[in-house]
Design a protein around this motif. Structure first.
Motif, PDB file in Angstrom:
ATOM      1  N   VAL A   1       4.504   8.152  -0.304  1.00 17.28           N
ATOM      2  CA  VAL A   1       3.223   7.530   0.048  1.00 17.28           C
ATOM      3  C   VAL A   1       2.459   7.015  -1.176  1.00 17.28           C
ATOM      4  CG1 VAL A   1       3.003   8.873   2.166  1.00 17.28           C
ATOM      5  CG2 VAL A   1       2.018   9.771   0.038  1.00 17.28           C
TER       6      VAL A   1
ATOM      7  N   GLY B   1       0.344   4.082  -0.708  1.00 18.87           N
ATOM      8  CA  GLY B   1      -0.676   4.214   0.326  1.00 18.87           C
ATOM      9  C   GLY B   1      -0.142   4.150   1.730  1.00 18.87           C
ATOM     10  N   GLN B   2       1.166   4.112   1.891  1.00 22.00           N
ATOM     11  CA  GLN B   2       1.801   4.105   3.194  1.00 22.00           C
ATOM     12  C   GLN B   2       3.196   4.693   3.046  1.00 22.00           C
ATOM     13  OE1 GLN B   2       2.035  -0.380   3.562  1.00 22.00           O
ATOM     14  NE2 GLN B   2       4.183   0.085   4.018  1.00 22.00           N
TER      15      GLN B   2
ATOM     16  N   VAL C   1      -1.766  10.849   3.802  1.00 23.49           N
ATOM     17  CA  VAL C   1      -1.972   9.446   3.415  1.00 23.49           C
ATOM     18  C   VAL C   1      -1.139   8.525   4.299  1.00 23.49           C
ATOM     19  CG1 VAL C   1      -1.520   7.748   1.609  1.00 23.49           C
ATOM     20  CG2 VAL C   1      -2.660   9.891   1.033  1.00 23.49           C
TER      21      VAL C   1
ATOM     22  N   GLU D   1      -2.455   8.621   8.049  1.00 23.38           N
ATOM     23  CA  GLU D   1      -3.707   7.887   8.237  1.00 23.38           C
ATOM     24  C   GLU D   1      -3.476   6.378   8.168  1.00 23.38           C
ATOM     25  OE1 GLU D   1      -6.748   9.217   9.147  1.00 23.38           O
ATOM     26  OE2 GLU D   1      -5.423  10.930   9.458  1.00 23.38           O
ATOM     27  N   HIS D   2      -2.557   5.942   7.310  1.00 17.96           N
ATOM     28  CA  HIS D   2      -2.231   4.512   7.252  1.00 17.96           C
ATOM     29  C   HIS D   2      -1.588   4.055   8.553  1.00 17.96           C
ATOM     30  CE1 HIS D   2       0.211   0.930   6.368  1.00 17.96           C
ATOM     31  NE2 HIS D   2      -0.745   0.636   5.502  1.00 17.96           N
TER      32      HIS D   2
ATOM     33  N   ARG E   1      -4.254   3.429  11.113  1.00 15.41           N
ATOM     34  CA  ARG E   1      -5.003   2.178  10.886  1.00 15.41           C
ATOM     35  C   ARG E   1      -4.150   0.962  11.239  1.00 15.41           C
ATOM     36  NH1 ARG E   1      -6.431   5.084   6.246  1.00 15.41           N
ATOM     37  NH2 ARG E   1      -4.923   3.905   4.993  1.00 15.41           N
ATOM     38  N   TRP E   2      -2.871   1.026  10.879  1.00 19.27           N
ATOM     39  CA  TRP E   2      -1.978  -0.123  11.071  1.00 19.27           C
ATOM     40  C   TRP E   2      -1.758  -0.414  12.552  1.00 19.27           C
ATOM     41  CZ3 TRP E   2       3.218  -0.691  12.852  1.00 19.27           C
ATOM     42  CH2 TRP E   2       3.810  -1.918  12.522  1.00 19.27           C
TER      43      TRP E   2
ATOM     44  N   SER F   1       1.995  -4.706   6.082  1.00 18.62           N
ATOM     45  CA  SER F   1       1.391  -3.381   6.060  1.00 18.62           C
ATOM     46  C   SER F   1       0.698  -3.028   4.757  1.00 18.62           C
ATOM     47  CB  SER F   1       2.473  -2.330   6.337  1.00 18.62           C
ATOM     48  OG  SER F   1       3.551  -2.464   5.423  1.00 18.62           O
ATOM     49  N   LEU F   2       0.917  -3.834   3.712  1.00 20.84           N
ATOM     50  CA  LEU F   2       0.314  -3.560   2.413  1.00 20.84           C
ATOM     51  C   LEU F   2      -0.679  -4.674   2.114  1.00 20.84           C
ATOM     52  CD1 LEU F   2       0.392  -1.654  -0.039  1.00 20.84           C
ATOM     53  CD2 LEU F   2       2.213  -3.081  -0.993  1.00 20.84           C
TER      54      LEU F   2
END
Length: 440
Positions: free
Chosen positions: A90, A93-94, A122, A125-126, A129-130, A282-283
């Motif tokens: 992660v 951040g994903q 982390v 949670e991503h 959101r995604w 996704s980023l």
């Protein structure tokens, strides 16, 4: 102690897709990919921390979680009996399957079952959101920490049991819907890269002794000191870019293979990650979706980033060696380390590549200038750089095409003969050299 299995439920949310689905035509290779919610109740542990070399102790339990796991399975007649479970990284951040990115061709060719576990907050949670529709019910939070009783616990304390319990569920392959249809798992190998390798180092030292769940471990970069009193095969394949100080010591069941000229992600692994991340959008960067390479490049001194040394070839051999070790008891090739000075600093050539270690033809018979370091700012500091040579430069280097092929053959045969790459990969490298236009 016995590990309870997580409860797996296949994800079925019309109009949505999994984040991080394989960027390869799995059906053409006889594979099926499915995603599952994983529900369970986890413990918290004391002593599950970096540097610990003793078994952890349970603090408390009854901590519910829901996460997800991606599972890729071959047809039963093609299954080799081994399940590889990767702890998703992660750092960006994903969730990222950075080890799978380097070795997917080998795993899918050889009939492995492959899973990727979202073990850390982390990543979870991503995911939420995604795609709130697909992942909104996920949670690996731990409440009631701190003096006020409301703050989240730090350090992903549920991650150890998440990795264990999801892997147990996959290995048992039971339930209303078998996660590995028709497959009988004979052994399970845990795998991880970088941050995930570091967490699996803690797992090997502090959690594995409690449950003895995994049959072997494969690390890519950032594996730390492994305790020497466990008869559990483990190989860490370390890149030149991550060669800091003395390597971790090795023992009867552990190995360190250092790859000269290799970077934290190879050029080929980064290209795979680009495909996944660009497809998923996704980023995010300042102006919208970006690729993995886009995330790396702002910290670079020189472009393009990444080394052409294919660390994945050495990882292929590490995976096969750990599997062979489990099945037959035949140990892997010995640790292969860089030459170091008295301070533990790798001795380097004029281009900055370490001397010693595992040496592949992309370094000894290069078609590009490369170096494993690129400035001092992370992440490019460990991502290196490359520049392909011109036809004139290649002609000057090798004189003839036959001489180039001869150098490739010599290096790859030595690496294969010593146990650091596979015969398949040796042959493929020589055939690619023959088919190339280098020094023609």
């Amino acid at each position: 102690m016995a590990v309870p299995a997580a409860a797996l439920t296949e994800v079925d949310v019309p109009g949505t897709t999994p984040l991080g689905a394989a960027a390869v035509d799995l059906a053409a290779l006889g594979y099926t990919e499915r995603e599952f919610y994983a529900d369970g109740v986890a413990n918290r542990y004391s002593g599950a921390e970096t540097g610990a070399l003793q078994a952890a102790q349970i603090i408390d339990g009854d901590r519910p979680y829901r996460t997800r796991v991606l599972v890729r399975t071959p047809q039963p007649e093609d299954f080799n009996g081994t399940l590889i479970v990767e702890w998703a990284n992660v750092t960006i951040g994903q969730d990222g399957e950075f080890l799978f990115a380097e070795v997917y061709e080998h795993l899918l060719r050889e009939g492995y079952a492959v899973a990727a576990v979202s073990a850390q907050r982390v990543g979870v949670e991503h995911l939420k959101r995604w795609s709130p529709e697909r992942y909104g019910s996920l949670s690996v939070d731990v409440n009631a920490c701190g003096t006020d009783g409301t703050s989240l616990c730090t350090g992903d304390p549920l991650s150890w049991d998440i990795m264990s319990q999801v892997s147990k569920a996959l290995a048992d392959n039971v339930g209303d819907v078998e996660p590995l249809p028709g497959l009988e798992v004979e052994n399970v190998i845990a795998a991880g890269q970088s941050q995930s390798a570091a967490r699996l180092t803690v797992y090997y030292n502090t959690i594995q002794p409690l449950y003895e769940l995994f049959d072997g471990f494969v690390y890519e970069d950032a594996a730390g000191q492994l305790r020497s009193d466990q008869a559990v095969p483990a190989i860490s394949v370390n890149s030149d870019a991550f060669a800091f100080g003395f390597p971790r010591t090795t023992s009867e069941y552990t190995r360190v293979w250092e790859v000269a000229g290799g970077t934290h992600a190879s050029l080929y692994g980064s290209q795979y990650m680009d495909e996944v991340i660009v497809r998923d959008q996704s980023l995010l960067g300042p102006n919208g979706p970006i690729s993995f390479t886009d995330w790396i490049e702002p910290s670079c001194v020189a472009l393009p980033a990444f080394s052409t040394v294919d660390t994945g070839l050495v990882l292929n051999a590490a995976i096969e060696s750990v599997r062979e070790w489990i099945l037959t008891g035949n140990p892997a090739a010995p640790s292969k380390l860089f030459d170091r000075d008295a301070a533990g600093v790798p001795v380097r050539d004029a281009d900055g590549n370490a001397l010693g270690g595992v040496r592949l033809a992309q370094l000894t018979a290069p078609t590009a200038f490369l170096t494993p370091r690129n400035g001092t700012a992370f992440p490019c500091s460990v991502s290196g750089q490359h520049r392909y040579y011109t036809d004139e430069e290649l002609k000057s280097l090798y004189g003839t095409h036959d001489n180039y092929v001869k150098q490739v053959r010599s290096t790859m045969h030595e690496a294969q003969n010593d146990g650091y790459i596979l015969k398949f990969d040796e042959k493929a490298a020589v055939e690619a050299a023959k088919a190339s236009n280098v020094a023609r």
